[in-house]
Design a protein around this motif. Structure first.
Motif, PDB file in Angstrom:
ATOM      1  N   LEU A  35       0.424  -1.319   0.194  1.00  0.00           N
ATOM      2  CA  LEU A  35      -0.091   0.361  -0.214  1.00  0.00           C
ATOM      3  C   LEU A  35       0.875   1.130  -0.430  1.00  0.00           C
ATOM      4  CD1 LEU A  35      -2.494  -0.706   3.168  1.00  0.00           C
ATOM      5  CD2 LEU A  35      -2.425  -1.734   0.677  1.00  0.00           C
ATOM      6  N   ASN A  36       1.683   1.454  -1.853  1.00  0.00           N
ATOM      7  CA  ASN A  36       1.987   2.984  -1.371  1.00  0.00           C
ATOM      8  C   ASN A  36       1.544   3.747  -2.452  1.00  0.00           C
ATOM      9  OD1 ASN A  36       4.653   4.283  -0.621  1.00  0.00           O
ATOM     10  ND2 ASN A  36       5.310   2.917  -2.624  1.00  0.00           N
ATOM     11  N   PRO A  37       1.208   4.647  -2.206  1.00  0.00           N
ATOM     12  CA  PRO A  37       1.540   5.720  -0.340  1.00  0.00           C
ATOM     13  C   PRO A  37       0.026   5.045  -0.091  1.00  0.00           C
ATOM     14  CG  PRO A  37       1.156   6.914  -2.551  1.00  0.00           C
ATOM     15  CD  PRO A  37       1.202   6.413  -2.673  1.00  0.00           C
ATOM     16  N   ILE A  38       0.163   5.911   1.174  1.00  0.00           N
ATOM     17  CA  ILE A  38      -1.263   5.576   2.114  1.00  0.00           C
ATOM     18  C   ILE A  38      -0.824   6.925   2.786  1.00  0.00           C
ATOM     19  CG2 ILE A  38      -2.267   5.516   4.315  1.00  0.00           C
ATOM     20  CD1 ILE A  38      -0.704   2.902   4.525  1.00  0.00           C
ATOM     21  N   VAL A  81      -4.180   5.446  -1.399  1.00  0.00           N
ATOM     22  CA  VAL A  81      -4.454   5.602  -3.039  1.00  0.00           C
ATOM     23  C   VAL A  81      -3.501   4.230  -3.983  1.00  0.00           C
ATOM     24  CG1 VAL A  81      -4.511   8.300  -2.568  1.00  0.00           C
ATOM     25  CG2 VAL A  81      -2.056   7.411  -2.877  1.00  0.00           C
ATOM     26  N   ASP A  82      -2.510   4.000  -3.714  1.00  0.00           N
ATOM     27  CA  ASP A  82      -1.952   3.240  -4.373  1.00  0.00           C
ATOM     28  C   ASP A  82      -1.623   1.099  -3.588  1.00  0.00           C
ATOM     29  OD1 ASP A  82      -1.042   2.009  -6.769  1.00  0.00           O
ATOM     30  OD2 ASP A  82       1.548   2.852  -6.839  1.00  0.00           O
ATOM     31  N   ALA A  83      -1.807   0.839  -4.653  1.00  0.00           N
ATOM     32  CA  ALA A  83      -2.032  -0.584  -3.965  1.00  0.00           C
ATOM     33  C   ALA A  83      -2.500  -1.648  -4.744  1.00  0.00           C
ATOM     34  CB  ALA A  83      -3.809  -1.148  -3.251  1.00  0.00           C
TER      35      ALA A  83
HETATM   36 MG    MG Z   1       2.996   3.590  -5.574  1.00  0.00          MG
END
Ligand code: MG
Ligand code: ADP
Length: 713
Positions: free
Chosen positions: A694-697, A707-709
């Motif tokens: 999970l990057n980034p939270i 927002v990215d997983a």
């Molecule tokens: Mg990312």
């Protein structure tokens, strides 16, 4: 077959009675199968060692050709031995071992140390032999120690069992050693010996095909004569079992181990951040941390700490009082003590008043108490008494330089007298010239009196730091992992099933975000669009501004390739972005991931990496596109409890950033702590999840959203 056997053995280990190993560690009669008259042979050395160390039980050399070995009556076979046999050494070629184990079983021998090599470490043929003798052992309930191992030692005067071919003959004490590697085990034993620290039991189990490290640790845990355990291993056959055992034993007595080596080379190249940031041996280190095992940078520090553990009580807190008769070493010690988490509180008025009466006029009354070089026994004694009575002091550190113009023996005797009271732990940095007979006498008084003596202030301070660290282990309670009841496990299961049916390695974006939502892990509002028009419609539903991300299975780090466009404020910008991305990415499955734009958050990362036989490692740290450069991340083993999740936030290097610096607002830590716990629950429910980032939270003052997983199964 092998798998079944292994499982059987595991069951036996977890459900065992500790007394099962009594036949191994407390044998009343030992047969040496392969006892030999040849001086330079293992079958000779073991017999010699047993006799030399003063074994209290019966020894039966087994040799078909010789009537006696080293002057002890020998028997052709174990069936010719008149009495009971608890333990047998097997020192014969591998091919005869399965039959011998069968014989041992028939003869009622309960434990066998197989010193011989040539088994699982030698490839398939050896493995077959190992399986064969294990099958026979199981049949009769014979416990196997080794093969390809040194053996055990029990220094307890009641047994004096030296079932080993090494060359160190420790005096009885309270430290027990277990080492997978015989080489390391032997030199640790020798180091303790050199430091004049007594030993209790020793075990080095080589291939460890049956009696495991965990079982031995458990045995030491139950052994009243063992005050501390030294452990050396390079990994675990069954990490879960080890964790269960270590968690219990470490609350009862300290377990000391060396930090696992971690090299860059070992870190596998992985598609995810979490995989590549977790080095190979990090799991061992995390197992130690989770179970409360004290780790040391090197074997020397570990043995020095063992010296303190062998005689000293555990401090009740981190407050230390220093007594010194020389200035500089107290400064060095203070630095080291403080970096180990100890504090030097000021002395009470009452204490100071006493010291004003008892100290020399040149003395410094404070913490440290400088009794000065001319201070003698009574000055040390008064300082010690004061610190023992002082309620705000939990431990005492002494610098003792043997000033030639003082009666150093008297100083030593006074330290010993107070040490014998066993009220608070004492360590002593003893600075002297050991080649002078006079000071050898002083040293002997201290050592015989159970005062742990060190020759450097840093070493003494580190040992005291270890005692304090163990106090923390005993008082730490990580609690149970929370089980959130608002999750939709069935929904998540469906998503994973489908991904498996589609033979996917990575979950699609839609599946990924749905899965997270089933576990109530908050995500930024999102839609998937096939073209510009539907992307515009999605953006209108979500609300401008939005982010558009090129979405295809083959895309890993989207922003590297221009696949992330942030802060799109209107339809025109979306249109232009979609058209541009269509040109730069020619994947057939290209879609457009439309997401709420969330500016101004702190970018964090949470991740998961599956570890065979262990579960998952959970990672947390500073996220965003620089994560691999900053490497400000920490790991824990799942399931992660709330206490552990909090520790993760506070243990990254830049944890202060989470509180906000220079007027900046801090983040909503509670949300992040909950995300970590929910993530842990998700992967505990679905062990098939291999990696997850999970990057980034995006973390804000009042919330945190993914927002990215990316999820690999
Ligand atoms: Mg990312
Ligand atoms: P990737 O990791 O594949 O390059 P990300 O989706 O993580 O792609 O996006 C890269 C960077 O873009 C993020 O680290 C973040 O700085 C920014 N970003 C991505 N999505 C958002 C969003 N919804 N709101 C604000 N910033 C975002």
């Amino acid at each position: 077959m092998e798998a079944i056997l292994k499982n059987e053995i595991k069951k036996n280990v977890s459900g065992k009675s500790v007394h099962e190993l009594d036949s191994l560690f407390k044998p009343k009669a030992i047969a040496i199968i392969g006892a030999s008259s040849k001086e330079l042979s293992i079958g000779n050395v073991i017999l010699k060692n047993l006799v030399h160390y003063g074994y209290t039980g019966k020894i039966y050399p087994i040799n078909p050709k010789e009537p006696e070995v080293r002057g002890i009556k020998a028997y052709p076979t174990i069936f010719d031995v008149p009495g009971d046999i608890d333990l047998a050494h097997v020192i014969i070629p591998g091919k005869f071992v399965p039959q011998i184990i069968e014989d041992c079983g028939k003869r009622g021998i309960k434990s066998v140390i197989i010193n011989s090599a040539g088994f699982s470490e030698m490839g398939e043929e050896g493995m077959a032999l190992q399986t064969a003798f294990l099958t026979n052992a199981k049949k009769y309930g014979v416990r196997i120690f080794g093969p390809n191992c040194q053996g055990i030692i029990n220094a307890d005067p009641q047994y004096k069992a030296y079932c080993d071919f090494t060359f160190t003959f420790p005096k009885p004490g309270s430290i027990s050693i277990v080492a997978l590697s015989g080489g390391v085990g032997a030199f640790i034993m020798q180091s303790l010996f050199d430091l004049e620290i007594g030993m209790r039991m020793y075990a080095s189990n080589g291939n460890a095909c049956d009696v495991s490290i965990s079982e031995v640790v458990n045995y030491y845990g139950e052994d009243e004569g063992t005050k501390a355990v030294i452990l050396y291993t390079e990994g675990f056959h069954n990490p879960k079992e080890f964790m269960d055992v270590a968690q219990i034993v470490s609350k009862k007595k300290p377990i000391l181990a060396m930090k696992a080596g971690r090299t860059e080379e070992g870190a596998k190249a992985a598609a995810s951040h979490t995989g590549s940031l977790a080095g190979v041996d990090i799991a061992t280190e995390l197992i130690f941390e989770k179970t409360g095992i004290l780790t040391f940078n090197n074997e020397e520090e570990m043995c020095q700490a063992a010296m303190a553990f062998s005689t000293q009580p555990i401090p009740k807190g981190n407050r230390v009082g220093i007594i010194t008769n020389t200035g500089g070493p107290a400064v060095i010690a203070t630095d080291e003590l403080v970096s180990a988490g100890l504090q030097l509180p000021a002395l009470s008025e009452k204490a100071k008043n006493i010291l004003k009466e008892t100290m020399l006029p040149e003395a410094t009354i404070g913490n440290p108490i400088d009794v000065v070089a001319t201070g003698g026994g009574k000055h040390f004694r008064s300082a010690l008494d004061v610190l023992m009575d002082e309620e705000t002091i939990d431990s005492v550190y002494i610098n003792f330089v043997t000033a030639p113009f003082t009666d150093t023996d008297d100083v030593a005797r006074n330290i010993v007298e107070v040490n014998k009271q066993n009220r608070k732990p004492i360590v002593c940095n003893f600075m002297t010239n050991m080649s002078l007979e006079r000071f050898q006498v002083t040293a002997k008084i201290l050592k015989d009196g159970g005062v742990p003596c060190y020759s450097f202030p840093t070493t003494a301070a580190k040992a005291l730091g270890a005692l304090y660290q163990y106090h923390q282990v005993q008082s730490r309670n990580i609690g149970e992992a929370k089980n959130f009841s608002d999750t939709n496990k069935a929904g998540a299961e469906k998503i994973l099933e489908q991904a498996k049916n589609e033979n996917r390695e990575f979950l699609s974006s839609a599946a990924t975000y749905q899965l997270l939502s089933h576990y109530n892990i908050p995500v930024a509002d999102w839609r998937i669009a096939a073209d510009a028009n539907s992307a515009i419609q999605a953006a209108e539903e979500i609300g401008f501004p939005v982010v558009i991300k090129a979405d295809a299975e083959s895309l890993v780090h989207k922003s590297d390739m221009g696949g992330v466009a942030v802060n799109l404020k209107n339809a025109d910008e979306i249109h232009a972005t979609v058209e541009r991305m269509k040109k730069s990415f020619d994947s057939k499955d290209l879609k457009f991931f439309v997401q709420k734009f969330l500016p101004g958050g702190r970018e964090l990362i949470a991740g998961v990496s599956a570890k065979k036989d262990l579960g998952h490692l959970i990672m947390f740290g500073i996220g965003g596109i620089y994560v691999e450069v900053l490497k400000d991340v920490v790991f824990k083993i799942s399931p992660v409890t709330e206490v552990e999740a909090k520790e993760m936030l506070s243990s990254i290097k830049t944890s202060k950033l989470l509180d906000g610096v220079r007027g900046e607002k801090g983040i909503h830590k509670h949300s992040v702590i909950e995300i970590i716990q929910r993530l842990s629950q998700l992967v505990t429910d679905f062990p098939e999840i291999q990696e997850m980032d999970l990057n980034p939270i995006m973390a804000f003052e009042n919330k945190a959203l993914v927002v990215d997983a990316r999820i690999r199964i």
